[in-house]
Scaffold this motif. Structure first.
Motif, PDB file in Angstrom:
ATOM      1  N   ALA A  94       0.700  -1.194   0.037  1.00 43.30           N
ATOM      2  CA  ALA A  94      -0.010  -0.135   0.145  1.00 43.30           C
ATOM      3  C   ALA A  94       0.714   1.123   0.103  1.00 43.30           C
ATOM      4  CB  ALA A  94      -0.875   0.017   1.182  1.00 43.30           C
ATOM      5  N   GLN A  95       1.913   1.252   0.625  1.00 42.92           N
ATOM      6  CA  GLN A  95       2.932   2.147   0.924  1.00 42.92           C
ATOM      7  C   GLN A  95       3.510   2.574  -0.609  1.00 42.92           C
ATOM      8  OE1 GLN A  95       5.458   1.273   3.854  1.00 42.92           O
ATOM      9  NE2 GLN A  95       4.357   2.273   5.563  1.00 42.92           N
ATOM     10  N   ALA A  96       4.089   1.716  -1.290  1.00 43.19           N
ATOM     11  CA  ALA A  96       4.481   1.720  -2.665  1.00 43.19           C
ATOM     12  C   ALA A  96       3.579   2.068  -3.514  1.00 43.19           C
ATOM     13  CB  ALA A  96       5.054   0.258  -3.174  1.00 43.19           C
ATOM     14  N   GLU A  97       2.285   1.675  -3.468  1.00 48.94           N
ATOM     15  CA  GLU A  97       1.125   2.125  -4.397  1.00 48.94           C
ATOM     16  C   GLU A  97       0.931   3.861  -4.031  1.00 48.94           C
ATOM     17  OE1 GLU A  97      -2.066  -0.233  -3.713  1.00 48.94           O
ATOM     18  OE2 GLU A  97      -1.199  -1.963  -5.007  1.00 48.94           O
ATOM     19  N   ALA A  98       0.872   4.286  -2.745  1.00 50.00           N
ATOM     20  CA  ALA A  98       0.489   5.542  -2.653  1.00 50.00           C
ATOM     21  C   ALA A  98       1.725   6.374  -3.017  1.00 50.00           C
ATOM     22  CB  ALA A  98       0.511   5.917  -0.960  1.00 50.00           C
ATOM     23  N   GLN A  99       3.115   6.111  -3.020  1.00 52.88           N
ATOM     24  CA  GLN A  99       4.108   6.843  -3.393  1.00 52.88           C
ATOM     25  C   GLN A  99       3.865   6.999  -4.889  1.00 52.88           C
ATOM     26  OE1 GLN A  99       7.313   4.283  -1.895  1.00 52.88           O
ATOM     27  NE2 GLN A  99       8.142   5.957  -0.686  1.00 52.88           N
TER      28      GLN A  99
END
Length: 209
Positions: free
Chosen positions: A129-134
Motif C-alpha cells: 500500500a505504501q508503494a502504491e501511495a508513493q
C-alpha cells in the motif's frame, strides 16, 4: 487422493514422474523418476524377439501393445502417483479458506494457517500500500508542476521549415537555413499580407491580426 488438479504427468514408457505446482505462484516440485521394472522386462523381450523371431517376436509385439495401452491410467500408474504424492506432500499446504494447494515456502501464512491469498501477511500489505501511495503521489506532483513554462505556445509548431522544407524540432528559426519558422498571417480586415512576422496589428488598416 490429494493433488488431483495441480499436477502434470511427466511419465514416459520407461517409468513414472509427476510435477506438482503451487496454485498461487506456480512454483513446482518434481517427484523422483520411478523406473518401471515391468517395462524393463518387456524391453528385454523386445530385444529377444528382434534377434530370434518366431514366438519370441510375437511376444515382442505383445510388449509393444502393452506400451501403447500403458499411456492410459493403470493400477501401476496409480501406485506411482501415490508414492509421488507422499514424496512432495511436505512442500505443500491445502488452504481451508479456498481449498487450493499452496507451496509452504512462499505462499503460506503459518501464523494464520491459511494461504497468503486468503490471509495476507500484514507487513507485506502495508509495504504494498505504501508503494502504491508513493506512485500516486509522484504522479500527482508531476501533474501539479508546470512543465510548459518555457514553451512558446503562441506560434504554431511546425515539422518542416516553410522556406527550405527541412524537418525541424521547433524553435523560432530553422536550424538548417536560419529562416523564421513563423508564417505571415494575412489580415482579416483588408486581406493584406505585407505585415511583418510577429506583428499584432495590420500595418495597412490597423485590424488585429
Amino acid at each position: 487422493m490429494p493433488f488431483t488438479d495441480n499436477f502434470h504427468d511427466l511419465s514416459n514408457t520407461e517409468g513414472y514422474q509427476f510435477e506438482f505446482y503451487c496454485e498461487r505462484c506456480g512454483n513446482g516440485y518434481r517427484s523422483p523418476f520411478q523406473r518401471d521394472k515391468v517395462e524393463m522386462g518387456r524391453g528385454l523381450l523386445r530385444v529377444v524377439g528382434s534377434l530370434f523371431g518366431g514366438a519370441a517376436e510375437d511376444i515382442s509385439r505383445s510388449a509393444e501393445q502393452w506400451r501403447y495401452d500403458r499411456a492410459t491410467n493403470s493400477p501401476a500408474k496409480d501406485r506411482a502417483l501415490g508414492t509421488a504424492v507422499e514424496q512432495v506432500r511436505d512442500n505443500f499446504r491445502q488452504c481451508r479458506g479456498c481449498g487450493d494447494w499452496m507451496c509452504a515456502a512462499l505462499c503460506w501464512n503459518d501464523e494464520i494457517g491459511q494461504c497468503l491469498r486468503c490471509s495476507p501477511v500484514l507487513a507485506e500489505e502495508i509495504a504494498r500500500a505504501q508503494a502504491e501511495a508513493q506512485v500516486q503521489q509522484v504522479r500527482q506532483k508531476a501533474y501539479e508542476t508546470d512543465w510548459t513554462a518555457n514553451v512558446d505556445m503562441s506560434t504554431r509548431a511546425k515539422l518542416n521549415c516553410p522556406s527550405c522544407k527541412a524537418k525541424v524540432d521547433g524553435g523560432k528559426f530553422c536550424s538548417a537555413c536560419g529562416s523564421p519558422m513563423a508564417v505571415p498571417v494575412p489580415c482579416g480586415g483588408c486581406g493584406s499580407q505585407n505585415n511583418k512576422l510577429g506583428a499584432v496589428f495590420c500595418s495597412d488598416c490597423g485590424s488585429r491580426l
